[in-house]
Design an enzyme around this catalytic site. Structure first.
Site, short mmCIF file in Angstrom:
data_model
loop_
_atom_site.label_atom_id
_atom_site.label_comp_id
_atom_site.label_asym_id
_atom_site.label_seq_id
_atom_site.Cartn_x
_atom_site.Cartn_y
_atom_site.Cartn_z
N GLU A 95 -14.00 51.19 -2.33
CA GLU A 95 -14.44 51.98 -1.19
C GLU A 95 -13.93 51.38 0.13
O GLU A 95 -13.74 50.18 0.24
CB GLU A 95 -15.98 52.02 -1.15
N CYS A 108 -13.10 49.37 7.57
CA CYS A 108 -13.63 48.27 6.76
C CYS A 108 -12.98 48.38 5.38
O CYS A 108 -13.19 49.37 4.68
CB CYS A 108 -15.15 48.41 6.68
N CYS A 115 -17.23 42.04 -7.01
CA CYS A 115 -17.28 40.74 -6.33
C CYS A 115 -17.93 39.73 -7.24
O CYS A 115 -18.85 40.06 -7.99
CB CYS A 115 -18.09 40.86 -5.03
N CYS A 119 -24.20 37.31 -4.33
CA CYS A 119 -25.24 37.26 -3.29
C CYS A 119 -26.37 38.21 -3.68
O CYS A 119 -26.13 39.37 -4.04
CB CYS A 119 -24.66 37.63 -1.92
N CYS A 122 -26.90 41.85 -1.99
CA CYS A 122 -25.74 42.73 -1.82
C CYS A 122 -25.55 43.63 -3.04
O CYS A 122 -25.51 43.17 -4.18
CB CYS A 122 -24.49 41.88 -1.59
N SER A 194 -14.02 38.37 6.89
CA SER A 194 -15.36 37.86 6.67
C SER A 194 -15.44 37.14 5.33
O SER A 194 -14.93 37.61 4.32
CB SER A 194 -16.35 39.05 6.67
N SER A 217 -20.54 34.84 6.75
CA SER A 217 -21.84 35.38 6.36
C SER A 217 -22.79 34.21 6.14
O SER A 217 -22.73 33.54 5.12
CB SER A 217 -21.69 36.22 5.09
N LEU A 218 -23.63 33.96 7.12
CA LEU A 218 -24.48 32.76 7.08
C LEU A 218 -25.79 33.05 6.34
O LEU A 218 -26.09 32.46 5.32
CB LEU A 218 -24.74 32.26 8.50
N CYS A 336 -23.29 47.87 5.57
CA CYS A 336 -23.04 46.54 5.00
C CYS A 336 -23.83 46.34 3.72
O CYS A 336 -25.04 46.57 3.70
CB CYS A 336 -23.44 45.45 5.97
N1 SAH Z 1 -17.62 38.62 0.82
C1 SAH Z 1 -17.41 38.65 2.25
C2 SAH Z 1 -17.03 40.04 2.72
C3 SAH Z 1 -18.12 41.08 2.60
S1 SAH Z 1 -18.82 41.31 4.17
C4 SAH Z 1 -18.62 38.10 2.96
O1 SAH Z 1 -19.61 37.82 2.29
O2 SAH Z 1 -18.56 37.89 4.15
C5 SAH Z 1 -20.28 42.14 3.82
C6 SAH Z 1 -21.37 41.73 4.80
O3 SAH Z 1 -22.52 42.53 4.53
C7 SAH Z 1 -21.78 40.27 4.65
O4 SAH Z 1 -21.96 39.69 5.91
C8 SAH Z 1 -23.12 40.37 3.95
O5 SAH Z 1 -23.94 39.28 4.31
C9 SAH Z 1 -23.65 41.70 4.45
N2 SAH Z 1 -24.57 42.35 3.53
C10 SAH Z 1 -24.55 42.32 2.17
N3 SAH Z 1 -25.55 43.06 1.67
C11 SAH Z 1 -26.23 43.56 2.72
C12 SAH Z 1 -27.35 44.44 2.84
N4 SAH Z 1 -27.94 44.94 1.77
N5 SAH Z 1 -27.76 44.76 4.08
C13 SAH Z 1 -27.13 44.29 5.16
N6 SAH Z 1 -26.04 43.50 5.11
C14 SAH Z 1 -25.61 43.13 3.90
#
Ligand code: SAH
Length: 343
Positions: A95, A108, A115, A119, A122, A194, A217-218, A336
């Site tokens: 996507e 994006c 992946c 996490c 996600c 990211s 992504s912290l 996100c």
């Molecule tokens: N793998 C990379 C690129 C993906 S960025 C990374 O982790 O940075 C996707 C962003 O969406 C990340 O910052 C993640 O923390 C955020 N994200 C993931 N699931 C989410 C959710 N359910 N709601 C809001 N943000 C989310």
């Protein structure tokens, strides 16, 4: 020929293309002519490469083709955000999300099918990892969406924030960055990559000279919590990650973006906000707060607007630029952490 050895010309790098044309007794500059047509003139078939003689085009058609993504689905949100579901040549799907913001048009893009980072908050993680995207499959998302928007409009910004962890697909992602900043003429200042925090690859990206905007992504302020919600933290903890950030050769007036997904009752307390300020001390940082975007089966909740504002206020008092990311496209699961591509 038709003996099954049909090659995808788009899958070749410039060097490989030049070698391929050499085997056809054609000059090496055919590679450049081909790439120019494909990436700047939007050629989709060998017939479109009008610099090539008719006999050369006919010959190429017997032994090769130019792949492109198939648009399986296209959803438009009430806020104008568009989500595309693309099929790759092997049937896998990814996507991409197009976000409109004033004069900016940000795409994006995904870097992997699925992946492997796992996490907990996600949606992409729930389907597991399928495969890496090739450089041309990453860039084809840009080409396909470009063809779908009004001819006078142009995609101005790219964020590698779609499905996948870009830094665990280092070779193809950096090749794609070269195509973006080269053939597609997108400034590195308008590209953001990211990462969940793959420290060695992050350092390598900058020592290899890819000076795109970094986003980290912290999502947590203690190792205990971060290791639970982002397993990558067990390998590269907060100290390792943040000291790498301190050393990154970021140009004077640029900053590192830290994304922080706010999970109700998990990482959204005032104490977390205070700790976040402390952690980022000495880093030219900008914080993007992303209130959790819910999806079916999610284990977390979105905090109240009041809690989000309070968190923001504390971080701002620590003299850090902090924004609440307006989540676009939530009604079409394009925000996100909501990408899954229906597999
Ligand atoms: N793998 C990379 C690129 C993906 S960025 C990374 O982790 O940075 C996707 C962003 O969406 C990340 O910052 C993640 O923390 C955020 N994200 C993931 N699931 C989410 C959710 N359910 N709601 C809001 N943000 C989310």
């Amino acid at each position: 020929m038709g003996d099954g050895h049909v090659v995808d010309l788009k899958a070749f790098s410039e060097v490989q293309l030049a070698a391929f044309f050499k085997t056809l007794k054609e000059p090496a500059f055919r590679a450049k002519q081909f790439l120019l047509r494909v990436y700047t003139k939007k050629a989709v078939s060998i017939d479109d490469i009008t610099e090539f003689s008719l006999p050369l085009r006919e010959h190429l058609k017997g032994i090769s083709f130019i792949s492109s993504l198939q648009t399986v689905k296209r959803l438009e949100s009430t806020d104008g955000t568009r989500k595309y579901l693309f099929a790759l040549t092997d049937g896998q799907t990814v996507e991409s999300v197009l976000i409109e913001d004033d004069e900016r048009l940000t795409l994006c893009v995904s870097s992997q099918v699925g992946c492997a980072m796992g996490c907990r908050f996600c949606l992409t993680a729930t389907g597991g990892f399928k495969r890496n995207l090739k450089a041309h499959e990453i860039c084809d998302q840009i080409l396909s969406v470009s063809r779908d928007i009004e001819p006078e409009r142009k995609i101005t910004n790219i964020v590698l924030m779609g499905m996948g962890e870009p830094l665990s697909n280092y070779e193809e992602v950096t090749h794609a960055l070269k195509i973006m900043t080269g053939w597609l003429n997108i400034s590195k200042r308008r590209i953001t990559l990211s990462t969940a925090g793959l420290v060695p690859e992050l350092e390598r990206l900058y020592s290899d000279g890819f000076r795109v905007n970094p986003a980290i992504s912290l999502n947590a302020t203690t190792d205990d919590l971060r290791s639970i919600i982002m397993p990558v933290n067990r390998k590269y903890n907060l100290k390792t990650l943040l000291s790498a950030c301190r050393r990154l050769p970021i140009p004077e007036r640029r900053r590192i973006t830290f994304e922080y997904v706010l999970l109700k009752g998990v990482n959204d307390s005032p104490d977390d906000a205070v700790r976040l300020v402390k952690l980022l001390k000495g880093i030219r940082a900008k914080v993007n707060l992303i209130p959790f975007n819910e999806f079916d089966g999610a284990n977390y909740k979105r905090p109240s607007d009041a809690a989000v504002l309070e968190f923001q206020e504390i971080v701002a008092q620590g003299h850090i630029s902090v924004f609440i990311r307006k989540s676009k496209g939530r009604d079409i699961l394009a925000a996100c952490g909501q990408l899954k591509a229906g597999y």
